[in-house]
Design a protein around this motif. Sequence first.
Motif, mmCIF file in Angstrom:
data_model
loop_
_atom_site.group_PDB
_atom_site.id
_atom_site.type_symbol
_atom_site.label_atom_id
_atom_site.label_comp_id
_atom_site.label_asym_id
_atom_site.label_seq_id
_atom_site.Cartn_x
_atom_site.Cartn_y
_atom_site.Cartn_z
ATOM 1 N N ASP A 21 53.714 30.305 35.171
ATOM 2 C CA ASP A 21 53.610 31.317 34.118
ATOM 3 C C ASP A 21 54.739 31.228 33.099
ATOM 4 O O ASP A 21 54.794 32.031 32.153
ATOM 5 C CB ASP A 21 53.614 32.721 34.730
ATOM 6 C CG ASP A 21 52.375 32.975 35.568
ATOM 7 O OD1 ASP A 21 51.403 32.224 35.419
ATOM 8 O OD2 ASP A 21 52.381 33.943 36.371
ATOM 9 N N SER A 76 52.984 37.620 45.645
ATOM 10 C CA SER A 76 53.658 38.873 45.266
ATOM 11 C C SER A 76 54.648 39.330 46.347
ATOM 12 O O SER A 76 55.675 39.942 46.038
ATOM 13 C CB SER A 76 52.626 39.971 45.005
ATOM 14 O OG SER A 76 51.829 40.189 46.159
ATOM 15 N N PRO A 118 56.903 33.008 38.364
ATOM 16 C CA PRO A 118 56.185 31.821 38.889
ATOM 17 C C PRO A 118 56.313 30.692 37.871
ATOM 18 O O PRO A 118 56.197 30.918 36.659
ATOM 19 C CB PRO A 118 54.746 32.309 39.025
ATOM 20 C CG PRO A 118 54.829 33.802 39.029
ATOM 21 C CD PRO A 118 55.990 34.139 38.157
ATOM 22 N N GLU A 121 53.027 31.967 43.605
ATOM 23 C CA GLU A 121 52.775 33.209 42.878
ATOM 24 C C GLU A 121 52.580 34.368 43.848
ATOM 25 O O GLU A 121 52.042 35.416 43.480
ATOM 26 C CB GLU A 121 51.536 33.038 41.986
ATOM 27 C CG GLU A 121 51.699 31.970 40.920
ATOM 28 C CD GLU A 121 50.494 31.903 39.977
ATOM 29 O OE1 GLU A 121 49.634 32.825 40.061
ATOM 30 O OE2 GLU A 121 50.440 30.969 39.180
#
Length: 571
Positions: free
Chosen positions: A108, A89, A105, A87
């Motif tokens: 998610d 960024s 991700p 995850e």
Amino acid sequence: MYILIVDDDLVDRKLIKKMLISDGSQLHDITEVTCVTEGLSAIENTHFDIILLDYNMPKEDGIEMLLEMRAKPKLGNTAIIMISSSENSTLAIECIEAGAQDFLPKGDITRSSLNKALIYAKKRFEAEQRMHDSYLAVKHMAERDQLTGLSNRYHFEEILKVMIANNKRTKNSVALLALDLDNFKHINDTLGHNVGDQILIQTVTRINHCLRRDEGFARLGGDEFAVIIGGISNINQIGMIANRILANVSEPFLHNGRTINCSVSIGSAIYPQDATESHELLKCADIAMYRSKQNGKAKISFYKEQYQYEFSRRVDIQNKIKENLEQENFRIFYQPVYCSKRQKISGVEALIRWPDSDISYTPDEFIPIAEECRLIVTLGEWIISTALQQLSLWQTRFKIPLNLSINISPIQLQSEGLLAYLLAAVKQYDVNVNSIILEITETAFIKDNEEVTDILTTLSNNGFRIALDDFGMGYSSISHLISYPIDIVKLDKSMQSSDGEKGKRLKVIEGLSLMLKKLDFDIVAEGIETQAQHNLCKQLEIDYLQGFLFSRPMPANDIDLLLTKNADDSI
């Protein structure tokens, strides 16, 4: 929607596929592969709307596939969503910057988030593709010549840089041809730019037939073109291609049933022998091309180092001509012409001279350059104005019908303003137009140009007398004496016999003199340097004499002294 899933994890693939199938709003055709190699193979055979691409895989990372696709035409033609167990960024930004439309991700991913990502990614890609297409269109316009579709100067120079860089590694030679159409300005001026454009298009077609597909061809501007020939192993290769171009372009063009003749001059320079940088190679090829122009046009010249010196010298002279014209630094010398019967000065010939300076050039050097760069028109007007002003002073002071001869270049004859300028100068300085003799060389008649005939006839009809200069030197035609409104013939100094000469030259002079008298021409013998030549001219009853035996060209002040002596001798 056609979807490709590229992921080495079976569980993740099954999970994503289940979410896609469970979305009842639309049906999907789903293909699964386990690595980048399989993914690239799949897109070769099938067009996919969306690729779900795992970032981290054992052999190759998904971003490598992303970069390879975006390097293809049309950006690979597919929207890409990057997926990852991370995850981070920073990783997400890296993927977006590399060309992905979204980053998800794996933790998610839900049916809803996946569905939205598919829709948004596809729309984003379509928008990006439209922007990319617009960019390519603008890029094409910026790199291409609109008339011919060839590369323009900017694009050509970029291609040349790349070609030289590649050949530096392979140690091959690269040839550059600079091409310039001969007398193309005359086509534009007489037939119009529409016809000129058609000639350019046909010329490009003809040259293309002489080239291989891998040779760079560009229009640099106007009627200037350039060709890159790579992989040169023998200079004869360049000659063969150039000669094909010369032959093809020299074939007559047809436009609306009219035949138009046009040729091309070519200059060649070779990397790395002549230059190692692209701009220097272009410069060398241009210099060689100008050499072809000087040597008679419709030729190829290979660059030589001495041309650089000659070219630089010509540029220096051209710049100095402009500077001296602006500052009115040029000088005019006058050489007397004597009447053989009265043994008095009947007139003078105005002769341009370089300013008195540390570096000086002869008229034989700077007049051809002034003609080539069209400065001869401005220079000629200065000569006319200055010489007529001086003639007016002499005629007023000495009260004699002194004639003034002025040399007129073929380029001046083509100038629309010549007649108007002459008439204005005659009026301004209040001299009799019949006292002005315009000397024309036969080079003005070589092409039997109707415009030249018309302007000479108009000048003659307005009272100016026309003299044919240098008759007997090189190209001479008896027909010109009949076809053009000529009043005076000046026999070139090369026609003068040496002292005691009794051969053909003497017979030619005698024959010419007799013929010209029968045709009622006034005759001027130039280049009289010895008493024997003078005696022969008197024997042949030649009307006027000019040469070093009587006087060299001299400044106006020295002519004043001669005219004063003439006046004193008459008392």
